[in-house]
Each structure stands twice: as C-alpha cells, then as structure tokens.
Motif scaffolding. Structure first.
Motif, PDB file in Angstrom:
ATOM      1  N   PHE A 189       0.808  -1.224   0.000  1.00  0.00           N
ATOM      2  CA  PHE A 189       0.000   0.000   0.000  1.00  0.00           C
ATOM      3  C   PHE A 189       0.841   1.275   0.000  1.00  0.00           C
ATOM      4  N   ASP A 220      -4.689   3.411  -0.850  1.00  0.00           N
ATOM      5  CA  ASP A 220      -6.152   3.396  -0.705  1.00  0.00           C
ATOM      6  C   ASP A 220      -6.706   4.649  -0.043  1.00  0.00           C
ATOM      7  N   VAL A 252     -10.081   6.475  -1.313  1.00  0.00           N
ATOM      8  CA  VAL A 252     -11.441   6.041  -0.990  1.00  0.00           C
ATOM      9  C   VAL A 252     -11.971   6.829   0.207  1.00  0.00           C
ATOM     10  N   SER A 267     -15.794   1.095   0.753  1.00  0.00           N
ATOM     11  CA  SER A 267     -14.916  -0.066   0.914  1.00  0.00           C
ATOM     12  C   SER A 267     -13.451   0.376   0.982  1.00  0.00           C
ATOM     13  N   PRO A 270      -9.707  -1.047   2.038  1.00  0.00           N
ATOM     14  CA  PRO A 270      -9.016  -2.307   2.385  1.00  0.00           C
ATOM     15  C   PRO A 270      -8.194  -2.283   3.669  1.00  0.00           C
ATOM     16  N   SER A 309     -12.240  -4.609   8.774  1.00  0.00           N
ATOM     17  CA  SER A 309     -13.311  -5.296   8.029  1.00  0.00           C
ATOM     18  C   SER A 309     -13.387  -4.868   6.561  1.00  0.00           C
ATOM     19  N   GLY A 310     -12.682  -3.808   6.180  1.00  0.00           N
ATOM     20  CA  GLY A 310     -12.737  -3.350   4.795  1.00  0.00           C
ATOM     21  C   GLY A 310     -13.994  -2.571   4.445  1.00  0.00           C
ATOM     22  N   LEU A 311     -14.944  -2.509   5.373  1.00  0.00           N
ATOM     23  CA  LEU A 311     -16.186  -1.760   5.126  1.00  0.00           C
ATOM     24  C   LEU A 311     -16.266  -0.637   6.152  1.00  0.00           C
TER      25      LEU A 311
END
Lengths: 280, 280
Positions: B41, B57, B60, B219, B221, B225-227
């Motif tokens: 990442f 990421d 997001v 979402s 990552p 939980s990724g959410l």
C-alpha cells in the motif's frame, strides 16, 4: 498459548485471526482442506491456505453470488452451482419458490462432507429434495448437460489448483451452451484491488460469449481487500433493466434486498477503469 | 530479514503487511505517530497502532468523507475539517470551485508535519491560499465559531485517545451551532462489522440534533473489516433528494462519481438492522 491463522492474501499483505482450535485437516484428492474455529468469525474453512467461508460473514458471499442473477431471471426453475461444495449458494437458490431443481457440481466430495460436519447452517439445505449433488468436474458436467439451466452460478475457489479451468473462455462457452436460450450466469471474480488483470480478462471473455455482461461488487471482510467482484453473463435479461416492482424479497437474507439490486452495479471509478485498463 | 506490520483491529483479528522500512516514529503530545513504507500500500501512517491512511487506498476514505456532503450542499463556500491532519479531506474539498475558505482544525501539528514530509500527494493542498490551518482542539474551535460553516467534516481517529469527545452528543450539538442554517455535517463512524454499538449510538445522537440523518458506506481495504461507515447530519438538504442532474463531477476522483451518490445509501440488511438494534 495463542494460535493465530495468518493468510498472505498477496505476497505482501494478509489477514491474521486468533483461533480457539483446529478442527480438521486433510489432504484431499484435490487440495488441502482445513477447518479452524476462530474467535472473530466462528468456524472458518480454508482451502489450500485461503479462506473460503466463515460462519460470520458467509452470508454476504452466498447471497451476493446468488440473488442478483436469480432475481433477474423471471422464472428460474433449473439452477446449477459449479463448485460451492459448502452448500451456501444452494441454500440461497432454494429461497425462490420457482426452483424445481438445484444441481451442485462440486469436484471435491470432501468439501461437502466437511461443510456438513462443521457448517450446518451453510450446508443444511443440501438435504432438500430439490437438490441433486454431483461430485464431478464442473467442466465435464457442463459439457454433458446442454440447454438445460435457467441460471448457473460459478462458485469457484481461487484461479489456481483445481479451479484454473473455471476462469477460462472455453468454460464460459460451455456454460452458454448449458444454459437455456434466456439463461444467465454469474461467476465470483476476485478482488478489484488485487486481481485487476484477472477481472479484466474474465469480463472480456464473458462479453465475447454473452450479449449482456455486468460487473458488481460486495463487501466481504475475510476475503482479500474486503471488496469482492462478481461478473454476470446473460443471454436476454439485463439485471439493470429489471422492473424493481417485480423483484422478489428473498426471506431470511442479511445483505441482499431489492433496494441494492441495481446499486451494486454503481462501481467506483477505479473499478470501472480496470475493465478498460485505464489508470493501470 | 522480513519485517511485517501487524495490527490487531479487534482483539481477535487484524491485518499484516510487509514493510520495506520504517520511516518515522515519534511520541507526540497526543499520540504515537509512525510512518512505514509497505510493499502493498505504499507509505502508511499509523497513529496509536492503527492505520490512518496509505498511499494506495487513501483516495477512498478522503473522497467518501467529503463528496457526499459537499455535493449535497448547493453552494459550499466555508468548510471546516475537524481532524484530518493529513490534508486528504481538504484536498477533496478544494475540488469545488464554490469553496472560498477551508479550515483545518487538527489538534496534533505533528500529524500535519509528517503528512507534508511523507505523503505529498495527500497533504499537497494544505498550501493552497484558501486553506486556514488551525492547530487546535476541534471541540474548542467549534465552540468559538458559531453560524459560520456550510459543511463540516469530522475526520477523526478512532474513538479512543484524543478523539473520544468527537464521538459524543455535545460535540454534534456544537457542530450544529457552528453550521449555518442550511449546513451539513459528516463524520467517519467506523466499521459496521466491528463497531455496531458505536454506529447506532452516534446515529441516534446525530438524529436528535439534525432533522436529516443518513448512514452510508465505502470499501477501504486497510481499515477494519474493509467496510467503513459515514454518518451525515443535515439541517436542510437531503443527500437522497438531490437532483442527480445538478451533481458536480469532481475532477480527479477515483472512487466517487455522481452515479454512486445515492447508491452508497442502499445499505445491506445487516447494516440497516444495526441502526435499530435488530438482529443483535
């Protein structure tokens, strides 16, 4: 002593989960099969070192591989699940009163056995009278059953080992022949973060076989990146053009409902772009 | 030698990520601040042992905490970001031509410094002439600036340590007073898998302060939980009633686009249920 299950989901990143105990280990004819009991997610099935399903989050995957296609087809009577030996997709298929027969074509009978022993809530529907369990190679089964199914779900493991053929164009051509003239298929197609080339290839292959091809996603915590993709190939019915009034609300779901039937196709830009190779 | 960063996101589950090297470590006045370079990442900022942001990421989180509220307000001119010292939310806010002033109220100046040193793409906008950086307690800043902002983003760390007060009702009451009569707020509100009680409590608190309260997800990552969830409180404008024709397409985004503006509010059933306590 603390035991932790650690999975390198890529060579450089993974998850780690505390376990209460190991429940089962075997080398089947096709793969390494482990069942462990985790603190966070309950029982967990691991095939060749990769999480396949867990008690706590299995509902997301099994509902989302099933209901978009099943609810897009107006009258699914004959359904085939390729892979999916845990029985979760079959359970979801059976929520539709129109279903007369649901075939499970799973290559590894040991996966079915283990699911029945350790995941009764997932595998429970496998004893339903409408279910026909075929322990066989899905590719072969498809070749032997043409023009037969309304919906085919490809609930495969990762594209290594026994499932390699399930991510290749000849398989999708076989599925098209096994489907009726208005049939629809869906395949699990990995993570939009970690498997961009694979998703692009599968999407291209399916779109060369089916007139309607669509990608959608769902959020699954124990799968790599937590974001998972599914690809639909359809001969006639477009999931985005289904009349929302006519969608069934399958009883007992915890993720899917008609309200998300279209919204899951609204992809983030970085997912849209992987389909075209832009931004790589 | 291999170095792996392992974060227990809950006592029983977490992520592990291979690192190239550690770049920075310090104990600030408020928290432990680490910067590491990961293989998967890119650079990663870790506060008190929890991932705050990564090169790969970050888009997001920063887009999704910003654009739903910014695009719901018809003319956001004065914007406040509470927390968010990395500058990512400010970068997204500045994509709107209507913005005249964007205040960053970050309690820990060391986070801003580290972001400017190690995350130039995230923090780059902090030198924009429209940005006013206030190294101060967000709660105090809000109390001193009433009836001033069109949009307030609460870009906090986890609800432990310096951010505890940012998850409590008096803070939301203060935000309501700091907003103009048609103002709108959004707060990051953790994982629907692991923080269900917190999300329910925050949603109830915000709905007692604002006439319109909405929950949406994205979402991510590297987050638990990724959410991830975000909660909106709005005095006048409902994000679900915005005319889609009037939505701006912010240039340069990689997750948000007007097509997902409404779809992110279509919550899975298990997320809907956490708001009411059903299914717990």
């Amino acid at each position: 002593m603390e035991l932790w299950y650690t999975e390198k989901q890529t060579p450089n990143h993974g998850i780690t989960s505390k376990i209460k105990r190991t429940l089962h280990h075997e080398q089947t004819e096709f793969q390494k099969l482990d069942i462990i009991e985790t603190e966070q997610f309950g029982n967990m099935m691991v095939l060749d070192g990769m999480v396949m399903t867990t008690d706590q989050d299995e509902f997301v995957y099994h509902e989302m591989i099933t209901h978009i296609a099943m609810n897009t087809h107006p009258n699914p009577r004959n359904v085939l699940v390729v892979g999916g030996g845990d029985g979760g997709a079959i359970r979801e298929v059976l929520r539709y009163p129109s279903v007369e027969k649901a075939v499970l074509a799973e290559i590894d009978g040991k996966v079915i056995e283990a699911a029945q022993n350790y995941f009764p809530k997932i595998a429970g529907s496998l004893t339903d009278a409408r279910v026909d369990i075929q322990v066989t190679d899905g590719i072969q089964y498809i070749a032997e059953n043409k023009n037969k199914f309304d919906v085919i779900l490809v609930d495969s493991t990762e594209p290594i080992g026994p499932a390699i053929g399930l991510f290749q164009k000849p398989f999708y051509e076989g599925i098209a022949e096994a489907l009726k003239e208005d049939g629809i298929m869906v395949a699990q197609t990995e993570s939009p973060w970690f498997n961009r080339d694979l998703i692009r290839q599968v999407f291209q292959d399916i779109s060369q076989v089916f007139p309607i091809t669509r990608l959608y996603t769902a959020s699954i915590p124990t799968y790599p990146s937590g974001l998972w993709s599914f690809t639909i190939g359809s001969k006639k019915y477009d999931p985005l053009k289904v009349d929302e009034e006519k969608l069934i609300s399958p009883l007992g779901t915890r993720y899917y409902h008609p309200g998300i039937h279209r919204s899951v196709f609204q992809l983030p830009i970085f997912v849209q772009e992987l389909l075209t190779g832009k931004g790589e």
